[in-house]
Design a protein around this motif. Structure first.
Motif, PDB file in Angstrom:
ATOM      1  N   ILE A 209       0.741  -0.795  -0.371  1.00  0.00           N
ATOM      2  CA  ILE A 209      -0.172   0.292  -0.262  1.00  0.00           C
ATOM      3  C   ILE A 209       1.078   1.092   0.132  1.00  0.00           C
ATOM      4  N   ASP A 213      -1.287   6.744   0.588  1.00  0.00           N
ATOM      5  CA  ASP A 213      -3.227   5.625   0.527  1.00  0.00           C
ATOM      6  C   ASP A 213      -2.871   5.793   1.745  1.00  0.00           C
ATOM      7  N   SER A 234      -4.299  -1.964  -0.036  1.00  0.00           N
ATOM      8  CA  SER A 234      -4.726  -2.524  -1.454  1.00  0.00           C
ATOM      9  C   SER A 234      -6.068  -3.016  -1.582  1.00  0.00           C
TER      10      SER A 234
END
Length: 300
Positions: A209, A213, A234
């Motif tokens: 990830i 984010d 993710s």
């Protein structure tokens, strides 16, 4: 003004401190002095302490703080013979921290757990309700700490918590010389035209990830949820072999890789489900692995 105390001034802690500062929070961060301290926003208050020292840490905890435990504690390569030392150095201090946070009535205790280790090997994406099956001491410690938090809240009703099982963040400021995080190390080796020694199996699967984010997902989750366990991931599974190929394509250089078998037991298949993050927060990580790696390369 909202207040946050971040414990651990490493990769994740320092990025969280800056992010919260930019959101207008009063930010304190405590830990060892490292290269990450130099990256802190001018308005972030840094306290150089030994996080194993209960008195030093307790003096920083205040009523109504959001406390984020972002310290890695034990080494990820620790083995069974290290457990006694780990208990003396980290387990006891963590218990003291939970007691202090409950006694001071912090607004929320946030624990960054490890989605990459607590589930063990899994062929289908792991959900938060799945059985935990850590295969190494690092993952076992995370599971134990998670349960300590839940029990403390159940018994005291004074420790609102949030357990975030984080996958493998990358991007932002990382020190490739520490060999921490395969992506920055690969990029550094490629650009410097240095060989890369890889311990493990290139077919092993991970969830990565991007740091932006991770920060947004963490911030939104901390703002909105309590007494929950949530995967911060993710939701996309990528093999190490694929990661190597993406880095080589972005840098434009073939990396000389020396493959070695690891003596430690490692997780081969780590696939994560992030549907709970989407359902509770309405957030979906937006940065693809190729985009994230491209950003790192362009800023190198």
């Amino acid at each position: 003004m909202k207040k946050v105390l971040i414990i651990g001034c490493g990769y994740l802690g320092s990025h969280l401190a800056n992010y919260y500062c930019l959101q207008g929070w009063a930010v304190k961060i405590a830990g060892r002095k490292s290269i990450h301290v130099n990256q802190l926003h001018v308005d972030v208050e840094f306290y150089e302490i030994d996080i194993k020292d209960a008195n030093q840490l307790n003096n920083l905890v205040e009523k109504d703080d959001v406390v984020i435990c972002a310290t890695g504690s034990i080494n990820a390569t620790n083995v069974f013979e290290d457990v006694t030392g780990d208990i003396n150095d980290f387990y006891i201090s963590f218990i003291n921290l939970l007691n202090e946070c409950a006694n001071k009535k912090v607004s929320k205790f946030v624990f960054l757990s490890s989605a990459g280790t607590v589930y063990g090997d899994n062929l289908s994406p792991a959900r938060e309700t799945d059985c935990l099956n850590p295969v190494n001491i690092y993952g076992l410690q995370k599971v134990y700490f998670e349960n300590l938090i839940k029990i403390k809240q159940y018994e005291s009703k004074q420790l609102p918590y949030l357990i975030l099982r984080v996958s493998n963040p990358y991007g932002g400021f990382q020190n490739p010389r520490k060999n921490q995080g395969i992506i920055p190390v690969l990029i550094s080796r490629a650009i410097r035209k240095e060989e890369f020694i890889f311990w493990g199996d290139v077919n092993s699967v991970r969830d990565f990830i991007y740091i932006d984010d991770f920060l947004e997902a963490t911030y939104l989750t901390v703002e909105a949820q309590v007494d929950e366990v949530i995967n911060i991931a993710s939701g996309i599974s990528t093999s190490i072999k694929q990661v190597i190929e993406i880095v080589q394509n972005e840098v434009g250089i073939d990396i000389q890789i020396i493959y070695k078998k690891s003596n430690n037991r490692i997780v081969l298949n780590n696939r994560l489900d992030n549907s709970k993050l989407k359902e509770l927060i309405g957030y979906t990580p937006a940065t693809t692995l190729s985009q994230g790696i491209s950003t790192i390369v362009s800023n190198y």
